[in-house]
Design a protein around this motif. Structure first.
Motif, PDB file in Angstrom:
ATOM      1  N   GLU A 300       5.419  -2.627   4.351  1.00 50.87           N
ATOM      2  CA  GLU A 300       4.774  -1.918   2.895  1.00 50.87           C
ATOM      3  C   GLU A 300       4.713  -3.190   2.096  1.00 50.87           C
ATOM      4  O   GLU A 300       3.772  -3.615   1.513  1.00 50.87           O
ATOM      5  N   GLU A 301       6.073  -3.836   1.841  1.00 50.37           N
ATOM      6  CA  GLU A 301       5.863  -5.129   0.762  1.00 50.37           C
ATOM      7  C   GLU A 301       5.079  -6.191   1.183  1.00 50.37           C
ATOM      8  O   GLU A 301       4.288  -6.657   0.327  1.00 50.37           O
ATOM      9  N   GLU A 305       1.374  -4.345   0.213  1.00 46.44           N
ATOM     10  CA  GLU A 305       1.374  -4.937  -1.349  1.00 46.44           C
ATOM     11  C   GLU A 305       0.915  -6.378  -1.090  1.00 46.44           C
ATOM     12  O   GLU A 305       0.387  -6.980  -1.955  1.00 46.44           O
ATOM     13  N   HIS A 308      -2.776  -7.070  -0.504  1.00 44.46           N
ATOM     14  CA  HIS A 308      -3.589  -6.469  -1.587  1.00 44.46           C
ATOM     15  C   HIS A 308      -3.602  -7.846  -2.713  1.00 44.46           C
ATOM     16  O   HIS A 308      -4.498  -8.163  -3.192  1.00 44.46           O
ATOM     17  N   SER A 309      -2.272  -8.134  -3.002  1.00 42.45           N
ATOM     18  CA  SER A 309      -2.306  -9.430  -3.850  1.00 42.45           C
ATOM     19  C   SER A 309      -2.954 -10.574  -3.344  1.00 42.45           C
ATOM     20  O   SER A 309      -3.914 -11.044  -4.314  1.00 42.45           O
TER      21      SER A 309
END
Length: 343
Positions: A300-301, A305, A308-309
């Motif tokens: 997830e991280e 995430e 996405h960043s």
């Protein structure tokens, strides 16, 4: 294979909530964050901070994050650890159990399972599934296992496998698990490790004058390195990059999962993922060697995430390289260590 009656094995991982329900996540976070080796503030202040502020705010968000990566069989970390257990058991003549530092199955449960199978148990070999020594990971796992062993008054001997961040079998397994990815076109490989507060690094410095105090401290010989997480993750990265023949300018190290406002090990992964596209890195690979099993912090991280960043900041492609999980060379290394560790 028929199991021996006098030696048992425990594979110990971090742990996971029993489910993605907020109460279960809250229970897990309370146990995890109240550990004095994770957040090493005085007890009363830690109690107020964790149970009064952090967990009530964090639990609902963490529950959503767990829901996004939860598998049909349950927590990925638990499922993958069980898969490793089964793979190792297949090649060993000793019973193999798993234990989690936080949550279930507990350390006591694993001990009792081994005793139920082997009433004449003489030795338990514990393999913490943390390659690097850190107060908030390897150390707390080992000390917890020792404390339960002592509290219950077990007669069997407890043997613990030391950190293996630079062991050839581990480095070979990690490198080969990454090879199919680095053989593709990429601009940069980021080794993202779980972060720890700089305070922990200084606190663990047995010399009191080396870590984060000497220039290039991770590469200046010191007894402190035996317990220095920062040194050990850099060594792992260097050995893997060397084995894969990745030029120094094409890889770097960063640290993720920062909690709170104090200074943690830098550079921060979140910042690197925003900066790299601006430096011309469009095709990024990310490896997370602090974890041997994929979990919330990777699935997830990083994979969600982090991707996405990076893409939002101008990157074109982002690939998270899976953890070792049950890679055949990793299973082979674990079997080798456990098979030769008995006294």
């Amino acid at each position: 294979m028929e199991a021996k009656s006098d030696v048992g094995i425990i594979l110990m991982n971090l742990g996971s909530p029993d489910s993605t329900a907020v109460p279960d996540v809250k229970r897990y976070l309370n146990e995890f964050l109240m550990d004095k080796r994770v957040i090493d503030y005085p007890y009363l202040f830690r109690l107020l901070l964790i149970r009064g502020i952090i967990v009530p705010r964090r639990a609902p968000k963490s529950a959503e994050a767990y829901q996004s990566i939860w598998w049909e069989d349950g927590s990925p970390l638990i499922v993958l650890t069980k898969q490793l257990q089964n793979a190792v058991q297949h090649d060993l003549q000793m019973p193999v159990e798993i234990a989690m530092r936080y949550g279930n199955p507990s350390q006591e449960y694993a001990y009792e399972r081994l005793l139920a199978q082997n009433p004449g148990l003489k030795e338990v070999v514990l393999l913490p599934l943390y390659p690097h020594y850190a107060m908030s990971s390897y150390e707390t796992a080992v000390e917890h296992a020792k404390a339960v062993h002592k509290k219950k008054g077990y007669n069997f001997k407890l043997t613990i496998i030391p950190p293996y961040y630079d062991q050839p079998d581990y480095i070979n397994a990690l490198a080969e698990s990454m090879r199919p990815y680095v053989e593709q076109d990429f601009d940069h490989l980021l080794f993202s490790y779980h972060g720890v507060p700089e305070r922990h690094i200084r606190k663990g410095d047995i010399t009191g004058k080396h870590c984060l105090q000497v220039d290039d401290c991770c590469h200046v010989a010191s007894p402190a390195h035996e317990f220095c997480y920062r040194h050990q993750v850099h060594i792992t990265s260097e050995l893997v990059a060397e084995k894969l023949k990745i030029p120094r300018e094409k890889w770097s190290v960063s640290f993720q999962s920062r909690l709170g406002r104090e200074e943690w090990l830098k550079p921060y992964t979140a910042a690197k993922l925003e900066e790299l596209p601006k430096q011309g890195v469009k095709r990024l690979l990310v490896s997370c060697p602090a974890f041997v099993s994929d979990c919330l912090e990777t699935l997830e991280e990083i994979a969600v995430e982090g991707k996405h960043s990076f893409i939002k900041s101008g990157g074109d492609s982002f690939t998270m390289i899976p953890c070792l999980n049950v890679h055949p060379l990793w299973v082979q290394a674990v079997v080798k260590w456990l098979g030769t560790s008995q006294s």
